[in-house]
Motif scaffolding. Sequence first.
Motif, PDB file in Angstrom:
ATOM      1  N   VAL A   1      -1.102  96.660  53.452  1.00  0.00           N
ATOM      2  CA  VAL A   1      -2.057  97.205  54.408  1.00  0.00           C
ATOM      3  C   VAL A   1      -1.422  97.159  55.786  1.00  0.00           C
ATOM      4  N   ALA A   2      -1.370  98.300  56.437  1.00  0.00           N
ATOM      5  CA  ALA A   2      -0.777  98.387  57.773  1.00  0.00           C
ATOM      6  C   ALA A   2      -1.858  98.250  58.839  1.00  0.00           C
ATOM      7  N   ALA A   3      -1.488  97.635  59.954  1.00  0.00           N
ATOM      8  CA  ALA A   3      -2.376  97.513  61.108  1.00  0.00           C
ATOM      9  C   ALA A   3      -1.615  97.994  62.332  1.00  0.00           C
ATOM     10  N   PHE A   4      -2.320  98.697  63.205  1.00  0.00           N
ATOM     11  CA  PHE A   4      -1.713  99.273  64.405  1.00  0.00           C
ATOM     12  C   PHE A   4      -2.468  98.737  65.622  1.00  0.00           C
ATOM     13  N   PRO A   5      -2.077  97.552  66.102  1.00  0.00           N
ATOM     14  CA  PRO A   5      -2.857  96.870  67.137  1.00  0.00           C
ATOM     15  C   PRO A   5      -2.734  97.449  68.538  1.00  0.00           C
ATOM     16  N   GLY A   6      -1.701  98.194  68.822  1.00  0.00           N
ATOM     17  CA  GLY A   6      -1.514  98.710  70.182  1.00  0.00           C
ATOM     18  C   GLY A   6      -0.946 100.108  70.119  1.00  0.00           C
ATOM     19  N   SER A   7       0.012 100.363  70.981  1.00  0.00           N
ATOM     20  CA  SER A   7       0.691 101.655  70.997  1.00  0.00           C
ATOM     21  C   SER A   7       1.377 101.873  69.655  1.00  0.00           C
ATOM     22  N   THR A   8       1.270 103.089  69.106  1.00  0.00           N
ATOM     23  CA  THR A   8       1.823 103.359  67.776  1.00  0.00           C
ATOM     24  C   THR A   8       3.061 104.246  67.797  1.00  0.00           C
ATOM     25  N   ALA A   9       3.449 104.745  68.954  1.00  0.00           N
ATOM     26  CA  ALA A   9       4.597 105.656  69.002  1.00  0.00           C
ATOM     27  C   ALA A   9       5.457 105.382  70.220  1.00  0.00           C
ATOM     28  N   GLY A  10       6.762 105.560  70.031  1.00  0.00           N
ATOM     29  CA  GLY A  10       7.707 105.416  71.128  1.00  0.00           C
ATOM     30  C   GLY A  10       8.033 103.968  71.445  1.00  0.00           C
ATOM     31  N   GLU A  11       8.840 103.796  72.467  1.00  0.00           N
ATOM     32  CA  GLU A  11       9.293 102.468  72.857  1.00  0.00           C
ATOM     33  C   GLU A  11       8.108 101.544  73.127  1.00  0.00           C
ATOM     34  N   GLY A  12       8.154 100.348  72.559  1.00  0.00           N
ATOM     35  CA  GLY A  12       7.075  99.377  72.721  1.00  0.00           C
ATOM     36  C   GLY A  12       6.007  99.452  71.639  1.00  0.00           C
ATOM     37  N   ALA A  13       6.059 100.487  70.799  1.00  0.00           N
ATOM     38  CA  ALA A  13       5.072 100.617  69.724  1.00  0.00           C
ATOM     39  C   ALA A  13       5.251  99.493  68.713  1.00  0.00           C
ATOM     40  N   THR A  14       4.142  99.089  68.100  1.00  0.00           N
ATOM     41  CA  THR A  14       4.188  98.026  67.100  1.00  0.00           C
ATOM     42  C   THR A  14       3.292  98.369  65.925  1.00  0.00           C
ATOM     43  N   TYR A  15       3.645  97.784  64.797  1.00  0.00           N
ATOM     44  CA  TYR A  15       2.712  97.739  63.679  1.00  0.00           C
ATOM     45  C   TYR A  15       3.017  96.507  62.859  1.00  0.00           C
ATOM     46  N   SER A  16       2.041  96.105  62.072  1.00  0.00           N
ATOM     47  CA  SER A  16       2.237  94.951  61.206  1.00  0.00           C
ATOM     48  C   SER A  16       1.688  95.301  59.835  1.00  0.00           C
ATOM     49  N   TRP A  17       2.084  94.502  58.856  1.00  0.00           N
ATOM     50  CA  TRP A  17       1.574  94.723  57.514  1.00  0.00           C
ATOM     51  C   TRP A  17       1.284  93.385  56.860  1.00  0.00           C
ATOM     52  N   THR A  18       0.356  93.454  55.935  1.00  0.00           N
ATOM     53  CA  THR A  18       0.084  92.313  55.068  1.00  0.00           C
ATOM     54  C   THR A  18       0.220  92.815  53.642  1.00  0.00           C
ATOM     55  N   SER A  19       0.667  91.922  52.765  1.00  0.00           N
ATOM     56  CA  SER A  19       0.870  92.312  51.379  1.00  0.00           C
ATOM     57  C   SER A  19       0.900  91.081  50.486  1.00  0.00           C
ATOM     58  N   GLU A  20       0.194  91.160  49.386  1.00  0.00           N
ATOM     59  CA  GLU A  20       0.235  90.077  48.410  1.00  0.00           C
ATOM     60  C   GLU A  20       1.569  90.060  47.675  1.00  0.00           C
ATOM     61  N   MET A  21       2.186  91.226  47.491  1.00  0.00           N
ATOM     62  CA  MET A  21       3.431  91.335  46.721  1.00  0.00           C
ATOM     63  C   MET A  21       4.679  91.180  47.584  1.00  0.00           C
ATOM     64  N   SER A  22       4.695  91.830  48.743  1.00  0.00           N
ATOM     65  CA  SER A  22       5.908  91.910  49.562  1.00  0.00           C
ATOM     66  C   SER A  22       5.937  90.956  50.741  1.00  0.00           C
ATOM     67  N   GLY A  23       4.869  90.270  50.982  1.00  0.00           N
ATOM     68  CA  GLY A  23       4.800  89.394  52.139  1.00  0.00           C
ATOM     69  C   GLY A  23       4.326  90.132  53.379  1.00  0.00           C
ATOM     70  N   ASN A  24       4.208  89.399  54.457  1.00  0.00           N
ATOM     71  CA  ASN A  24       3.697  89.947  55.712  1.00  0.00           C
ATOM     72  C   ASN A  24       4.833  90.117  56.708  1.00  0.00           C
ATOM     73  N   GLY A  25       4.607  90.992  57.676  1.00  0.00           N
ATOM     74  CA  GLY A  25       5.626  91.191  58.693  1.00  0.00           C
ATOM     75  C   GLY A  25       5.152  92.111  59.787  1.00  0.00           C
ATOM     76  N   SER A  26       6.081  92.416  60.684  1.00  0.00           N
ATOM     77  CA  SER A  26       5.768  93.306  61.793  1.00  0.00           C
ATOM     78  C   SER A  26       7.033  94.022  62.253  1.00  0.00           C
ATOM     79  N   MET A  27       6.826  95.114  62.980  1.00  0.00           N
ATOM     80  CA  MET A  27       7.938  95.887  63.508  1.00  0.00           C
ATOM     81  C   MET A  27       7.580  96.366  64.915  1.00  0.00           C
ATOM     82  N   GLU A  28       8.602  96.409  65.767  1.00  0.00           N
ATOM     83  CA  GLU A  28       8.433  96.900  67.138  1.00  0.00           C
ATOM     84  C   GLU A  28       9.593  97.809  67.480  1.00  0.00           C
ATOM     85  N   ILE A  29       9.292  98.906  68.163  1.00  0.00           N
ATOM     86  CA  ILE A  29      10.349  99.798  68.643  1.00  0.00           C
ATOM     87  C   ILE A  29      10.867  99.236  69.959  1.00  0.00           C
TER      88      ILE A  29
END
Length: 171
Positions: free
Chosen positions: A68-96
């Motif tokens: 499941v992806a979550a988009f807490p702030g800006s979603t595009a371009g520099e500074g954009a972030t998203y995070s994910w939760t997953s029972e199979m793959s674990g949790n994490g986040s990414m930032e541009i």
Amino acid sequence: MKALKTIGIVLAVVAGTFVIYNASIDPHYDVNRSLEIQASPQAVSQVVSDFTSWPKWSAWFDKDSTMVAAFPGSTAGEGATYSWTSEMSGNGSMEILDYKEGKSMTTAITFDGMGGSTGNWRFEATETGTLVTWGFSGDMPFFFRFMAPNMEQAVAPDFEEGLNKLKKLIE
């Protein structure tokens, strides 16, 4: 008592062997895949730099129905972030971290409990479109170094699938 001593010695030998083996492995990994897409570098980079598009083409969302992806702030371009939760793959986040439209993009990827990696994208104009290169690099923490030599085999097929889905989405 003798059995406990024998078990202790065996466990010490196994643990020592594991530590020595991990110490001998280069922790660095670097995986890259490329594909040509018949669209301009600007058009391709705009889709890639918009995290809300990733569930449409990233192989990981297809492989893991619990993601499941979550988009807490800006979603595009520099500074954009998203995070994910997953029972199979674990949790994490990414930032541009850096985005140059039509040229390149650098991301910081954090896997909860496993450390981080750097993602990189290059968009190079060709006669018929854009050569898109998706890369992933980093250094495994000491106790996970045994995984570093297998990163190419583990990640490359997902990059290839994702790039093919991105091509289909854009074209």
